[in-house]
Enzyme design. Sequence first.
Site, short mmCIF file in Angstrom:
data_model
loop_
_atom_site.label_atom_id
_atom_site.label_comp_id
_atom_site.label_asym_id
_atom_site.label_seq_id
_atom_site.Cartn_x
_atom_site.Cartn_y
_atom_site.Cartn_z
N CYS A 67 0.88 -1.17 0.00
CA CYS A 67 0.00 0.00 0.00
C CYS A 67 0.92 1.22 0.00
O CYS A 67 2.12 1.09 -0.27
CB CYS A 67 -0.99 -0.04 1.17
SG CYS A 67 -0.29 0.16 2.82
N HIS A 100 14.48 -15.35 11.39
CA HIS A 100 14.02 -15.43 12.78
C HIS A 100 12.50 -15.48 12.95
O HIS A 100 12.02 -16.12 13.88
CB HIS A 100 14.56 -14.23 13.58
CG HIS A 100 16.02 -14.36 13.89
ND1 HIS A 100 16.70 -13.46 14.69
CD2 HIS A 100 16.95 -15.29 13.51
CE1 HIS A 100 17.96 -13.82 14.80
NE2 HIS A 100 18.15 -14.92 14.08
C1 RB5 Z 1 -4.20 5.08 0.82
O1 RB5 Z 1 -4.29 6.40 0.41
C2 RB5 Z 1 -3.17 4.92 1.93
O2 RB5 Z 1 -3.72 5.33 3.12
C3 RB5 Z 1 -2.71 3.49 1.99
O3 RB5 Z 1 -2.13 3.14 0.76
C4 RB5 Z 1 -1.67 3.15 3.04
O4 RB5 Z 1 -0.59 4.02 3.01
C5 RB5 Z 1 -2.19 2.92 4.39
O5 RB5 Z 1 -1.49 2.52 5.33
#
Ligand code: RB5
Length: 147
Positions: A67, A100
Amino acid sequence: MKNTIVIGNDHGAVELKNSIVKHLKDKGFQINDLGTGEGESVDYPDKAEELCREYLRGDYKFGILLCGTGIGISISANKIKGIRCALPQNLFAAEMCKLHNNANIIAFGGRIEYPDSVTDMIDKYIATEFEGGRHDRRVSKIMNLEV
Ligand code: RB5
């Protein structure tokens, strides 16, 4: 030997996902890409859940979650029974999370500047074997924390 890797991402890591998929395919791995593509906004907990459930039901070598930061998607993944999702900061941590912690999923952020390349970190994780021994006991203790 398992040769398939499952990968998932939200809109914060589409470019990173594409570069990882290319890298791993070039190395001969099969990829099951559950991530989103360009221009589609998705919620990272949904992607984490989808990927982890698929990982647990499938016959995968390991899973990769991406993400913007790697934080939200790794927190979400670690809520799912059977998952040990690591968020390595550098090559050393990428090695240690297998050696680990025997992480079965690794997470990265598409908006993070890492000191080492993400593909190098993934290669290091793949090349490392879980050490077992006293770490087996500790990993069992992690899993016993699951409710
Ligand atoms: C999405 O905009 C963002 O919040 C997500 O990709 C991430 O960074 C969340 O932890």
